[in-house]
Design a protein around this motif. Sequence first.
Motif, PDB file in Angstrom:
ATOM      1  N   UNK A   1       0.806  -1.229   0.000  1.00  0.00           N
ATOM      2  CA  UNK A   1       0.000   0.000   0.000  1.00  0.00           C
ATOM      3  C   UNK A   1       0.834   1.271   0.000  1.00  0.00           C
ATOM      4  N   UNK A   2       2.054   1.201   0.485  1.00  0.00           N
ATOM      5  CA  UNK A   2       2.888   2.400   0.612  1.00  0.00           C
ATOM      6  C   UNK A   2       4.175   2.304  -0.197  1.00  0.00           C
ATOM      7  N   UNK A   3       4.258   1.359  -1.098  1.00  0.00           N
ATOM      8  CA  UNK A   3       5.455   1.204  -1.913  1.00  0.00           C
ATOM      9  C   UNK A   3       6.594   0.513  -1.189  1.00  0.00           C
ATOM     10  N   UNK A   4       6.281  -0.145  -0.071  1.00  0.00           N
ATOM     11  CA  UNK A   4       7.350  -0.770   0.714  1.00  0.00           C
ATOM     12  C   UNK A   4       7.983  -1.984   0.035  1.00  0.00           C
ATOM     13  N   UNK A   5       7.338  -2.544  -0.972  1.00  0.00           N
ATOM     14  CA  UNK A   5       7.966  -3.651  -1.701  1.00  0.00           C
ATOM     15  C   UNK A   5       8.515  -3.217  -3.063  1.00  0.00           C
ATOM     16  N   UNK A   6       8.429  -1.933  -3.357  1.00  0.00           N
ATOM     17  CA  UNK A   6       9.007  -1.392  -4.593  1.00  0.00           C
ATOM     18  C   UNK A   6      10.445  -0.971  -4.306  1.00  0.00           C
ATOM     19  N   UNK A   7      11.353  -1.915  -4.358  1.00  0.00           N
ATOM     20  CA  UNK A   7      12.750  -1.640  -4.020  1.00  0.00           C
ATOM     21  C   UNK A   7      13.361  -0.724  -5.070  1.00  0.00           C
ATOM     22  N   UNK A   8      13.951   0.388  -4.625  1.00  0.00           N
ATOM     23  CA  UNK A   8      14.597   1.276  -5.589  1.00  0.00           C
ATOM     24  C   UNK A   8      15.872   0.640  -6.132  1.00  0.00           C
ATOM     25  N   UNK A   9      16.427   1.241  -7.135  1.00  0.00           N
ATOM     26  CA  UNK A   9      17.692   0.758  -7.679  1.00  0.00           C
ATOM     27  C   UNK A   9      18.780   0.936  -6.622  1.00  0.00           C
ATOM     28  N   UNK A  10      19.439  -0.149  -6.270  1.00  0.00           N
ATOM     29  CA  UNK A  10      20.498  -0.118  -5.258  1.00  0.00           C
ATOM     30  C   UNK A  10      21.801  -0.567  -5.893  1.00  0.00           C
ATOM     31  N   UNK A  11      22.901   0.031  -5.454  1.00  0.00           N
ATOM     32  CA  UNK A  11      24.223  -0.297  -5.979  1.00  0.00           C
ATOM     33  C   UNK A  11      24.995  -1.085  -4.928  1.00  0.00           C
ATOM     34  N   UNK A  12      25.152  -2.384  -5.136  1.00  0.00           N
ATOM     35  CA  UNK A  12      25.877  -3.265  -4.220  1.00  0.00           C
ATOM     36  C   UNK A  12      25.354  -3.188  -2.783  1.00  0.00           C
TER      37      UNK A  12
ATOM     38  N   UNK B   1      24.397  -4.043   0.992  1.00  0.00           N
ATOM     39  CA  UNK B   1      25.045  -4.922   1.965  1.00  0.00           C
ATOM     40  C   UNK B   1      24.183  -5.191   3.189  1.00  0.00           C
ATOM     41  N   UNK B   2      23.107  -4.421   3.382  1.00  0.00           N
ATOM     42  CA  UNK B   2      22.284  -4.588   4.572  1.00  0.00           C
ATOM     43  C   UNK B   2      20.891  -4.052   4.280  1.00  0.00           C
ATOM     44  N   UNK B   3      19.872  -4.712   4.820  1.00  0.00           N
ATOM     45  CA  UNK B   3      18.498  -4.239   4.653  1.00  0.00           C
ATOM     46  C   UNK B   3      17.802  -4.323   6.008  1.00  0.00           C
ATOM     47  N   UNK B   4      16.878  -3.378   6.262  1.00  0.00           N
ATOM     48  CA  UNK B   4      16.110  -3.346   7.511  1.00  0.00           C
ATOM     49  C   UNK B   4      14.652  -3.066   7.181  1.00  0.00           C
ATOM     50  N   UNK B   5      13.741  -3.793   7.841  1.00  0.00           N
ATOM     51  CA  UNK B   5      12.312  -3.633   7.579  1.00  0.00           C
ATOM     52  C   UNK B   5      11.613  -3.012   8.782  1.00  0.00           C
ATOM     53  N   UNK B   6      10.849  -1.940   8.532  1.00  0.00           N
ATOM     54  CA  UNK B   6      10.005  -1.319   9.552  1.00  0.00           C
ATOM     55  C   UNK B   6       8.565  -1.753   9.340  1.00  0.00           C
ATOM     56  N   UNK B   7       7.620  -1.003   9.902  1.00  0.00           N
ATOM     57  CA  UNK B   7       6.211  -1.365   9.753  1.00  0.00           C
ATOM     58  C   UNK B   7       5.775  -1.306   8.287  1.00  0.00           C
ATOM     59  N   UNK B   8       5.914  -0.137   7.662  1.00  0.00           N
ATOM     60  CA  UNK B   8       5.542   0.036   6.256  1.00  0.00           C
ATOM     61  C   UNK B   8       6.649   0.723   5.467  1.00  0.00           C
ATOM     62  N   UNK B   9       7.872   0.614   5.931  1.00  0.00           N
ATOM     63  CA  UNK B   9       9.008   1.192   5.213  1.00  0.00           C
ATOM     64  C   UNK B   9      10.224   0.295   5.394  1.00  0.00           C
ATOM     65  N   UNK B  10      11.194   0.475   4.525  1.00  0.00           N
ATOM     66  CA  UNK B  10      12.428  -0.298   4.558  1.00  0.00           C
ATOM     67  C   UNK B  10      13.605   0.626   4.312  1.00  0.00           C
ATOM     68  N   UNK B  11      14.775   0.201   4.746  1.00  0.00           N
ATOM     69  CA  UNK B  11      16.010   0.932   4.493  1.00  0.00           C
ATOM     70  C   UNK B  11      17.094  -0.075   4.127  1.00  0.00           C
ATOM     71  N   UNK B  12      18.076   0.398   3.401  1.00  0.00           N
ATOM     72  CA  UNK B  12      19.207  -0.442   3.024  1.00  0.00           C
ATOM     73  C   UNK B  12      20.466   0.406   3.010  1.00  0.00           C
ATOM     74  N   UNK B  13      21.593  -0.266   3.133  1.00  0.00           N
ATOM     75  CA  UNK B  13      22.880   0.383   2.906  1.00  0.00           C
ATOM     76  C   UNK B  13      23.408  -0.162   1.590  1.00  0.00           C
TER      77      UNK B  13
ATOM     78  N   UNK C   1      22.811   5.201   2.885  1.00  0.00           N
ATOM     79  CA  UNK C   1      21.523   4.665   3.322  1.00  0.00           C
ATOM     80  C   UNK C   1      20.432   5.136   2.375  1.00  0.00           C
ATOM     81  N   UNK C   2      19.599   4.205   1.948  1.00  0.00           N
ATOM     82  CA  UNK C   2      18.456   4.492   1.083  1.00  0.00           C
ATOM     83  C   UNK C   2      17.227   3.896   1.767  1.00  0.00           C
ATOM     84  N   UNK C   3      16.145   4.681   1.886  1.00  0.00           N
ATOM     85  CA  UNK C   3      14.905   4.186   2.493  1.00  0.00           C
ATOM     86  C   UNK C   3      13.741   4.407   1.530  1.00  0.00           C
TER      87      UNK C   3
END
Length: 176
Positions: free
Chosen positions: A2-13, A15-27, A32-34
């Motif tokens: 519903x909030x685009x939380x599974x639409x992963x943006x383009x990431x470059x290599x 190394x880590x991902x973290x999941x919140x309630x309706x958002x995600x972040x990665x390194x 850091x990209x969220x």
Amino acid sequence: NDYGQTNVPSLSNPTLVAAGEYHNCAIDATGVVCWGQNNYGQTNVPSLTNPTTVVAGYNHSCALDDSGVTCWGYNNFGQTNVASLSNPTTVSAGGDHNCAIDDSGVVCWGYNGYGQTTVPTLTNPVSLSMGFNYGCAIDATGVVCWGQNDNGQSRVPVLSNPTVVTSSRDHSCALG
């Protein structure tokens, strides 16, 4: 999604991902990209220098970088007001609270309605994992959990040399 939380943006290599309630972040190679729900600024990443860890809570996020721990997003319980830390080595996000390991041991801040920021005595803690209203750590004695326990989430079975603990909303798992 519903909030685009599974639409992963383009990431470059990444190394880590973290999941919140309706958002995600990665390194990734850029830092850091969220993505996902951003109604409280939880995906608006502040300026960070060489981030090594990113974690996502209910509606907030935190990262560990060269300057220490930085948190952003929803702050209704002070969860983005980082406690005073001395040389933090790790951070973990819960529902509306966070904990970090620094030179003094485990330090927590944010919502404490269930004692989740009131850390029990720990001996040489080495890792953390926050659940929604509770937290767990591995120290010299094994896995120790504290905070909300209405579903047994802070009750720890006998484990032999635990090496990893991970926590979710109302349960935890450990290797050991």
